[in-house]
Design a protein around this motif. Sequence first.
Motif, PDB file in Angstrom:
ATOM      1  N   LYS A   1       0.829  -1.212   0.000  1.00  0.00           N
ATOM      2  CA  LYS A   1       0.000   0.000   0.000  1.00  0.00           C
ATOM      3  C   LYS A   1       0.860   1.258   0.000  1.00  0.00           C
ATOM      4  O   LYS A   1       0.668   2.170  -0.800  1.00  0.00           O
ATOM      5  CB  LYS A   1      -0.907  -0.017   1.235  1.00  0.00           C
ATOM      6  N   LYS A  47       2.130  -3.945  11.004  1.00  0.00           N
ATOM      7  CA  LYS A  47       0.787  -3.965  11.579  1.00  0.00           C
ATOM      8  C   LYS A  47       0.865  -4.495  12.999  1.00  0.00           C
ATOM      9  O   LYS A  47       1.708  -5.345  13.304  1.00  0.00           O
ATOM     10  CB  LYS A  47      -0.132  -4.896  10.756  1.00  0.00           C
ATOM     11  N   PRO A  83      -4.777   3.783  13.703  1.00  0.00           N
ATOM     12  CA  PRO A  83      -6.029   3.039  13.902  1.00  0.00           C
ATOM     13  C   PRO A  83      -6.257   1.982  12.816  1.00  0.00           C
ATOM     14  O   PRO A  83      -5.770   2.115  11.689  1.00  0.00           O
ATOM     15  CB  PRO A  83      -7.116   4.127  13.810  1.00  0.00           C
ATOM     16  N   ASP A  84      -6.986   0.950  13.167  1.00  0.00           N
ATOM     17  CA  ASP A  84      -7.455  -0.058  12.208  1.00  0.00           C
ATOM     18  C   ASP A  84      -8.753  -0.619  12.795  1.00  0.00           C
ATOM     19  O   ASP A  84      -9.366   0.022  13.658  1.00  0.00           O
ATOM     20  CB  ASP A  84      -6.384  -1.142  11.998  1.00  0.00           C
TER      21      ASP A  84
END
Length: 352
Positions: free
Chosen positions: A66, A78, A114-115
């Motif tokens: 990405k 992540k 954030p996720d």
Amino acid sequence: LEELVDSWDGEATVMRRARSTDALITIGVHSTALGPAAGGCRMRTYRSSAAAVEDAHRLATAMTSKLAVCGLPFGGGKAVLAVPSIPEGDARRDLLLELGELVESLGGLYITAPDMNTSDVDMDVVAERTSHVFCRTAESGGCGNPAPATAAGVEAGLRAAIAHVFGSDDLDGRRVLVQGVGAVGERLARRLTDDGADVVVCDIDEQRADHLARRIGVRAIPAAAWLDEECDVFAPCAAGGILDEGTIPRLRCRLVAGAANNQLRERADADRLAARGITWVPDYVLNSGGVLKGVGMELLHWPPEEVANRLQQVGEDVASLLRRADTEGQTPLAVAETLASDRIDAARATRV
Ligand code: PHE
């Protein structure tokens, strides 16, 4: 677990059992070839620790692609907070502080954000222990919740893909099934409805889907019925791994384009979709709006107009990717992979 660690081509897997709650924190650092590894922090339940670690790995890998496709000077990482149930109050706060400590201990190798199930308010808590965090609240000096930007970018890309597949980007009457109405899916459903699309929603939390459907005047279907619903566009905005050998033959749409990370269970699923004549927009190309806003505002100091331009640019990026896939006779995934690896190789080549 051993096989997971050995088969992953990432740079680091960091695991820590939380002191405060019954949670396992895993940080996957996939690549720092382009810069520090950036990526969100996902909070959810998993069926096993191995499943949590695998998710951290796969999500970190997607972040590398990405950020490379966006042309931003960051690698991919992540954090996964595997919890028995979503904690609230003090338990949530303690867990986020522990994540902050773990991130801080990595000295800038990984920057969190954030996720799924985490927000800008949570990032303010993380920031009590580390400065390596994107998307704190605006009051705390951050760019705020990235979800609206992600939804705006997804919509721009979705329109471009609709124009590519159906010959016009007019959303009027176009049936779009939005799977997952969390922070991004809900906003996408609202935007598409405002633009005249015939939106259908579903969510594993069926009450949540029903509430939204009632509020915005659309139809909600049971979560398990997503494969039976005929639509023009299927927009996955929930968890990943939903497109595979079993589900692809049953899809009843011509276009799959949504915000969820890692929609394909495996690479071959891109070929399975193409063989069925279904256009699939690579998730990490379509859902980069949050990253563009977070990194753009907080590190590159883009003014709001530049952020807005870059979100619209997702539409142009998707259009040119789909055109290139057609002319080269490749899947959109193969084209996206080439774009990402070209950037990473170029960065490696200029290094001494
Ligand atoms: N959840 C975001 C994603 O998957 C992660 C993110 C947002 C990272 C904003 C950096 C800044 O892309």
